[in-house]
Enzyme design. Structure first.
Site, PDB file in Angstrom:
ATOM      1  N   GLU A   1       0.853  -1.206   0.000  1.00  0.00           N
ATOM      2  CA  GLU A   1       0.000   0.000   0.000  1.00  0.00           C
ATOM      3  C   GLU A   1       0.891   1.260   0.000  1.00  0.00           C
ATOM      4  O   GLU A   1       1.920   1.290   0.682  1.00  0.00           O
ATOM      5  CB  GLU A   1      -0.836  -0.014   1.292  1.00  0.00           C
ATOM      6  CG  GLU A   1      -1.647   1.234   1.542  1.00  0.00           C
ATOM      7  CD  GLU A   1      -2.280   1.268   2.950  1.00  0.00           C
ATOM      8  OE1 GLU A   1      -1.660   0.803   3.918  1.00  0.00           O
ATOM      9  OE2 GLU A   1      -3.421   1.776   3.052  1.00  0.00           O
TER      10      GLU A   1
ATOM     11  N   LYS B   1      -9.271   2.110  -2.294  1.00  0.00           N
ATOM     12  CA  LYS B   1      -9.536   1.566  -0.944  1.00  0.00           C
ATOM     13  C   LYS B   1     -10.902   2.014  -0.404  1.00  0.00           C
ATOM     14  O   LYS B   1     -11.191   3.211  -0.328  1.00  0.00           O
ATOM     15  CB  LYS B   1      -8.417   2.026  -0.002  1.00  0.00           C
ATOM     16  CG  LYS B   1      -8.460   1.422   1.395  1.00  0.00           C
ATOM     17  CD  LYS B   1      -7.217   1.861   2.179  1.00  0.00           C
ATOM     18  CE  LYS B   1      -7.118   1.254   3.562  1.00  0.00           C
ATOM     19  NZ  LYS B   1      -5.892   1.698   4.269  1.00  0.00           N
TER      20      LYS B   1
ATOM     21  N   CYS C   1      -4.891  -2.978   2.678  1.00  0.00           N
ATOM     22  CA  CYS C   1      -4.657  -2.911   4.122  1.00  0.00           C
ATOM     23  C   CYS C   1      -5.892  -3.174   4.976  1.00  0.00           C
ATOM     24  O   CYS C   1      -6.294  -4.301   5.157  1.00  0.00           O
ATOM     25  CB  CYS C   1      -3.997  -1.580   4.479  1.00  0.00           C
ATOM     26  SG  CYS C   1      -3.295  -1.676   6.142  1.00  0.00           S
TER      27      CYS C   1
HETATM   28  N1  CDV Z   1      -3.140   1.375   6.477  1.00  0.00           N
HETATM   29  C1  CDV Z   1      -4.101   0.780   7.218  1.00  0.00           C
HETATM   30  O1  CDV Z   1      -5.201   0.596   6.745  1.00  0.00           O
HETATM   31  N2  CDV Z   1      -3.751   0.442   8.480  1.00  0.00           N
HETATM   32  C2  CDV Z   1      -4.685  -0.110   9.427  1.00  0.00           C
HETATM   33  C3  CDV Z   1      -4.295   0.247  10.833  1.00  0.00           C
HETATM   34  C4  CDV Z   1      -4.543   1.701  11.097  1.00  0.00           C
HETATM   35  C5  CDV Z   1      -5.062  -0.535  11.854  1.00  0.00           C
HETATM   36  C6  CDV Z   1      -4.784  -1.623   9.303  1.00  0.00           C
HETATM   37  O2  CDV Z   1      -5.907  -2.139   9.308  1.00  0.00           O
HETATM   38  O3  CDV Z   1      -3.763  -2.318   9.295  1.00  0.00           O
END
Ligand code: CDV
Length: 311
Positions: free
Chosen positions: A47, A127, A172
């Site tokens: 990401e 996203k 993510c």
């Molecule tokens: N970049 C992200 O989406 N990070 C989130 C953190 C903030 C919990 C994740 O779900 O890994």
């Protein structure tokens, strides 16, 4: 004829704010060359690969914010990545901050693209699940301002016929939500590529910190097994701007088993030869959706957003 796709998960170590796009692209190209030597056809990057994870800072200057975004893809600084990948006949999946002009206004998304071996961009994902907060929270040791700098993705969870299979992407925080995988599962996805930046400390819930690695793996293994798909999870790990982040990049088979895993928290390529038909024994039996799903019992999933306990 089995359909094999050799995939490289190109974990990145930290990218500090002082690192230029040029330096980062050189590291990505080094990954591509190693991937080629190891017989890869597709390389998955994390990401927001091109810069440090900037949502950790509260910024009000639009020009400063925009400096982390790409106005075009490829642009001047990313063109060498596309050129080298094409020369090596390697495809790639790349996460970056996208600044788009759409609907007569400037829009900012946390985006991933899928690029075929001939250099064509064949897929784009923005996203959907943006974690964190939109306002300055100075009591935190670092910010997580994704809700400020991005708007939620407006493309849904599309899948793409590419690399001889059915390919999907998420980013993510999306990996923690079963809906992410199931929406792609319902389109027959065979491989989900995802990158992450996951701080090892979660300021609103520090009791989760000790489970970071477990929750990462649990989410991706469940998504893979329950949808009969490969999941390629790729970290930007290590300590970036004094924030330690989870590495533990891994390739998960449709059985839910982790078949390759990063050993360290720096730049590291892990490779696996994935049989794109491996999910069939799951999607034809236990998770034969057409046969066993009961959408009429799942209406709340789309009709209700937050949990509402009974009175
Ligand atoms: N970049 C992200 O989406 N990070 C989130 C953190 C903030 C919990 C994740 O779900 O890994």
């Amino acid at each position: 004829m089995p359909r094999y796709l050799t995939v490289g998960a190109a974990q990145m170590g930290p990218i500090q704010r002082s690192h230029s796009r040029r330096e980062v692209v050189e590291r990505l190209i080094a990954h591509l060359r190693e991937a080629r030597r190891m017989g890869c056809e597709l390389v998955v990057f994390p990401e927001l690969t091109l810069t440090t994870f900037f949502p950790r800072w509260w910024m009000t200057d639009e020009a400063e914010i925009d400096s982390f975004f790409e106005r075009e893809m490829p642009g001047n600084e990313t063109a060498p990545l596309f050129t080298e990948a094409k020369r090596l006949e390697l495809g790639f999946c790349l996460g970056y901050a996208e600044l788009a002009q759409e609907d007569g206004r400037t829009r900012r998304f946390n985006t991933s693209i899928l690029v075929e071996r001939d250099g064509r961009i064949v897929g784009k994902y923005r996203k959907v699940h943006l974690p964190g907060h939109a306002e300055h929270e100075p009591q935190r040791p670092f910010q997580h301002l994704e809700k400020r700098y991005f708007e939620p993705g407006n493309l849904g969870f599309p899948v793409f016929r590419a690399f001889g299979g059915i390919m999907g992407m998420c980013i993510c925080n999306d990996r923690r939500w079963p809906e992410t995988y199931r929406v792609m599962g319902l389109q027959g996805v065979e491989m989900v590529m995802l990158g992450y930046n996951t701080p090892l400390h979660n300021p609103p819930a520090p009791d989760h910190d000790e489970h970071s690695g477990f929750h990462n793996q649990l989410s991706m293994q469940a998504g893979a097994y329950q949808n009969g798909t490969w999941v390629i999870g790729v970290a930007k790990g290590g300590t970036e701007e004094r924030v330690p982040s989870l590495a533990d990049s891994q390739i998960v088979a449709p059985s839910g088993k982790v078949v390759a895993r990063a050993a360290g928290d720096g730049d590291e390529l892990i490779v696996y030869r994935c049989d794109l038909d491996a999910g069939k024994s799951y999607t034809a039996t236990t998770f034969n959706f057409a046969r066993h799903r009961r959408p009429e019992a799942y209406r709340l999933i789309v009709e209700r957003k937050g949990a509402e306990p009974p009175p």
